[in-house]
Design an enzyme around this catalytic site. Structure first.
Site, PDB file in Angstrom:
ATOM      1  N   GLY A  14      48.800  32.940  71.720  1.00  0.00           N
ATOM      2  CA  GLY A  14      49.999  33.702  72.077  1.00  0.00           C
ATOM      3  C   GLY A  14      50.142  33.880  73.574  1.00  0.00           C
ATOM      4  O   GLY A  14      49.288  33.462  74.364  1.00  0.00           O
ATOM      5  N   CYS A 158      51.905  48.455  78.678  1.00  0.00           N
ATOM      6  CA  CYS A 158      52.399  47.890  79.948  1.00  0.00           C
ATOM      7  C   CYS A 158      53.449  48.776  80.600  1.00  0.00           C
ATOM      8  O   CYS A 158      53.570  48.799  81.828  1.00  0.00           O
ATOM      9  CB  CYS A 158      52.952  46.490  79.717  1.00  0.00           C
ATOM     10  SG  CYS A 158      54.205  46.394  78.416  1.00  0.00           S
ATOM     11  N   GLU A 210      58.399  51.907  71.933  1.00  0.00           N
ATOM     12  CA  GLU A 210      58.026  51.916  73.351  1.00  0.00           C
ATOM     13  C   GLU A 210      58.179  53.290  73.993  1.00  0.00           C
ATOM     14  O   GLU A 210      57.392  53.675  74.853  1.00  0.00           O
ATOM     15  CB  GLU A 210      58.870  50.884  74.096  1.00  0.00           C
ATOM     16  CG  GLU A 210      58.255  50.380  75.371  1.00  0.00           C
ATOM     17  CD  GLU A 210      57.109  49.405  75.160  1.00  0.00           C
ATOM     18  OE1 GLU A 210      56.559  48.940  76.172  1.00  0.00           O
ATOM     19  OE2 GLU A 210      56.761  49.106  74.001  1.00  0.00           O
ATOM     20  N   ARG A 244      65.357  46.896  77.634  1.00  0.00           N
ATOM     21  CA  ARG A 244      64.998  45.495  77.876  1.00  0.00           C
ATOM     22  C   ARG A 244      66.052  44.877  78.782  1.00  0.00           C
ATOM     23  O   ARG A 244      67.259  45.000  78.516  1.00  0.00           O
ATOM     24  CB  ARG A 244      64.927  44.726  76.552  1.00  0.00           C
ATOM     25  CG  ARG A 244      64.357  43.332  76.700  1.00  0.00           C
ATOM     26  CD  ARG A 244      62.868  43.338  76.945  1.00  0.00           C
ATOM     27  NE  ARG A 244      62.121  43.701  75.749  1.00  0.00           N
ATOM     28  CZ  ARG A 244      60.818  44.011  75.754  1.00  0.00           C
ATOM     29  NH1 ARG A 244      60.136  44.010  76.895  1.00  0.00           N
ATOM     30  NH2 ARG A 244      60.201  44.325  74.640  1.00  0.00           N
ATOM     31  N   HIS A 251      57.964  45.118  85.005  1.00  0.00           N
ATOM     32  CA  HIS A 251      58.581  46.334  84.470  1.00  0.00           C
ATOM     33  C   HIS A 251      58.875  47.284  85.631  1.00  0.00           C
ATOM     34  O   HIS A 251      57.967  47.639  86.407  1.00  0.00           O
ATOM     35  CB  HIS A 251      57.641  47.032  83.475  1.00  0.00           C
ATOM     36  CG  HIS A 251      57.518  46.342  82.154  1.00  0.00           C
ATOM     37  ND1 HIS A 251      58.231  45.219  81.805  1.00  0.00           N
ATOM     38  CD2 HIS A 251      56.729  46.642  81.083  1.00  0.00           C
ATOM     39  CE1 HIS A 251      57.899  44.846  80.570  1.00  0.00           C
ATOM     40  NE2 HIS A 251      56.994  45.695  80.111  1.00  0.00           N
TER      41      HIS A 251
END
Length: 361
Positions: A14, A158, A210, A244, A251
């Protein structure tokens, strides 16, 4: 020269697994000797198993091209080959918990990028510059698992990397209320623009799970070990929205903060520039020399200019200014698949090795 530790990558096909493999090429301490993935990839050379799905902007390392992918579910077979593993498996949360614990019980330390164990009370969730003392909870975890060297450690989400270290640097001024909006890159979903063309020129104002992670995980990082488990902090209260955006890597966060003790802008910038932790003191291989940089320009930080600070392991901050409702506001930026994912996990593993938790068998 000391022999390198033998590393396995669980979920190596991945995007985060690929990032691990890229970051570990020529690593001074670690050498990738095993890659494990789902049964459909097992038995194939790594290059064949990945096929057209190599998503890094660097070439696949020659050392792994012909490495035969192992079955991640055959724990004992993988365990024979390695000293520890990084985990980036793509499974359900319960499956991830089970497989990571199975490797730990096979006496293999697991350093995980996954979220499954982030709230397991005796599993440390660590940003090495912020809370390396949480690794001490590993001894209690080993008692529970009945292991001598096997354990699970994780890195946080993250999305928090661009503001949690900043708030940590300002801890003495007692931030108690925070509003954050994160603008998150598509690689955080394991995608490129080729995979996700509908993201070009688009934003999506929802990323499943998130916002809870962004609000709660910093509190666990700032918590304390009590009675063999990590108890989260009660402050600062954080509310977050996660969006997003059509960016590949990086980010960005827009953050508003209230402080009990009122600092000056100059004091806040000074604390950012001075902030460092155990990785810098120990000069670990992946540690950024300047963990947080402050940029004076009004139009910074920018993804194109700043996301690769310190090889993607640094945090960039700008536009710090007084606010009419809160005390101060700022913009933060971090690399989501380096500092926020694989790179953060590699730094955790380096810290664990330096502290003696990961050793050769």
């Amino acid at each position: 020269m000391e022999q390198k530790l033998r590393v396995g990558i669980l979920g190596g096909t991945g995007m985060v697994g690929q990032r691990f493999i890229s970051l570990l090429e020529n690593h001074p301490w670690f050498e990738v000797v095993a890659i494990a993935a789902s049964p459909r990839s097992a038995g194939k050379p790594y290059e064949e198993a990945v096929g057209e799905r190599w998503k890094m902007d660097t070439k696949m390392p020659e050392s792994v091209r012909n490495m035969i992918v192992m079955n991640v579910n055959e724990v004992d077979n993988v365990a024979k080959e390695v000293d520890f593993v990084f985990s980036a498996v793509d499974m359900t949360k319960e499956e991830i918990k089970a497989i990571e614990e199975a490797y730990a019980k096979a006496e293999i330390p697991v350093v995980s990028n996954n979220s499954a164990h982030r709230w397991t009370p005796d599993v440390p969730m660590v940003i090495p510059e912020v809370n390396p003392e949480h690794f001490k909870v590993i001894e209690y975890q080993k008692e529970r698992l009945g292991t001598k060297r096997g354990f699970v450690a994780v890195k946080p989400n993250c999305s928090i990397q661009s503001y949690a270290p900043v708030l940590t640097a300002w801890k003495e001024f007692e931030p108690y209320e925070v509003v954050a909006t994160t603008y998150q890159a598509i690689s955080g979903a394991g995608k490129t623009f080729m995979d996700w063309p509908e993201m070009v020129g688009n934003i999506i104002p929802y990323i499943g799970g998130e916002e809870e992670k962004s609000e709660q995980e910093p509190l666990r990082i700032w918590g304390e070990i009590k009675n063999g488990v990590i108890e989260k902090a009660s402050e600062p209260k954080i509310t977050c929205q996660c969006v997003r955006v059509p960016v590949l890597d990086g980010h960005t966060a827009a953050v508003f903060v209230k402080f009990r003790k009122k600092p000056t802008k100059e004091q806040l910038i000074e604390k950012l520039m001075q902030f460092h932790g155990l990785p810098q003191e120990m000069e670990l291989p992946s540690a950024p020399k300047q963990f947080i940089q402050y940029l004076e320009e009004e139009n910074r930080p920018q993804v194109l200019e700043d996301v690769t600070l310190e090889n993607g392991m640094g945090v960039s901050v700008g536009r710090l200014r007084e606010d009419s409702v809160y005390d101060y506001k700022f913009i933060g930026l971090s690399h989501n698949t380096v500092r926020g994912a694989a790179g953060g996990a590699v730094l955790c593993a380096e810290t664990l090795k330096a502290l003696g938790y990961i050793q050769k068998k």
